[in-house]
Scaffold this motif. Structure first.
Motif, short mmCIF file in Angstrom:
data_model
loop_
_atom_site.label_atom_id
_atom_site.label_comp_id
_atom_site.label_asym_id
_atom_site.label_seq_id
_atom_site.Cartn_x
_atom_site.Cartn_y
_atom_site.Cartn_z
N LEU A 184 42.34 46.85 44.56
CA LEU A 184 42.50 48.35 44.07
C LEU A 184 41.43 49.20 44.73
O LEU A 184 41.74 50.23 45.26
CB LEU A 184 42.42 48.51 42.65
N ASP A 244 41.14 52.49 33.29
CA ASP A 244 41.14 51.46 34.06
C ASP A 244 41.73 50.26 33.62
O ASP A 244 42.42 49.57 34.37
CB ASP A 244 39.68 51.14 34.42
N ARG A 292 40.74 59.33 38.37
CA ARG A 292 39.90 58.13 38.83
C ARG A 292 38.71 58.26 38.11
O ARG A 292 38.15 59.49 38.18
CB ARG A 292 40.13 58.05 40.30
N VAL A 309 47.80 52.96 43.03
CA VAL A 309 47.08 53.81 43.64
C VAL A 309 47.66 55.09 43.86
O VAL A 309 47.17 56.36 43.81
CB VAL A 309 45.99 53.29 44.70
N TYR A 344 40.83 53.28 45.12
CA TYR A 344 40.74 53.32 43.52
C TYR A 344 39.21 52.96 43.36
O TYR A 344 38.50 52.11 44.09
CB TYR A 344 41.63 52.23 42.70
#
Length: 184
Positions: free
Chosen positions: A34, A55, A89, A81, A39
């Motif tokens: 990720l 998350d 994020r 993503v 990410y």
């Protein structure tokens, strides 16, 4: 960056492993892929990852895409993503002290506190009632045991007296007919 993305409870890797039902190596591998896709995870002071609710949701989706739907890991990470908005994020790094403050600053309203105390009082009353009933039951059981013991002792005494009478009759010499008739 969304301000709400770094608020809430931060989970350690071991907690996320347990929540997802996966191994530490899988979790590490998923996080690295990720991160390769762009990410960003929050890092603590010792450079370990901290996971927030968002998350955990992203990792659950990744696990579902890979293990249940059979997608390739890189493709699933890329798709996730690309779907996640940049502002959602997690990018800031909270200090360890900030996390401790978040957990220690828990407020309870007066009404919630009142409800808690009411429930506590109700529980105490229930416990007292239960204790009284247990004491009554114990007293009743003790009375029944005493009555049974008295009946058993009475039966034992009766049997003992009967045995003594039988033994006395067996020990006495038998008198003849005329001795018994004339009392000699």
């Amino acid at each position: 960056m969304n301000k709400d993305s770094t608020t809430g409870i931060a989970y350690k890797s071991s907690e996320v492993e347990r929540l997802l039902g996966t191994s530490s190596s899988n979790l590490r591998k998923w996080c690295m892929i990720l991160e390769n896709e762009g990410y960003e995870f929050v890092r603590g002071t010792n450079r370990s990852r901290l996971f927030y609710n968002q998350d955990v949701v992203v990792l659950k989706r990744l696990k579902e895409l890979v293990q249940i739907r059979g997608m390739a890991l890189e493709g699933a990470a890329n798709a996730l993503v690309s779907l996640i908005e940049t502002e959602k994020r997690t990018t800031s790094v909270p200090e360890a002290n900030d996390l401790e403050e978040q957990h220690s600053n828990v407020f309870v309203s007066r009404s919630e506190l009142k409800q808690i105390f009411e429930k506590l009082d109700a529980q105490e009353q229930f416990n007292k009632l239960l204790l009284e009933r247990l004491e009554q039951q114990q007293s009743l059981m003790n009375q029944q045991i005493n009555n049974r013991d008295e009946q058993l002792l009475g039966a034992i005494r009766t049997l003992t007296d009967s045995h003594k009478q039988i033994a006395a009759n067996l020990d006495s010499p038998k008198k003849g007919f005329f001795a018994r008739l004339f009392g000699k």
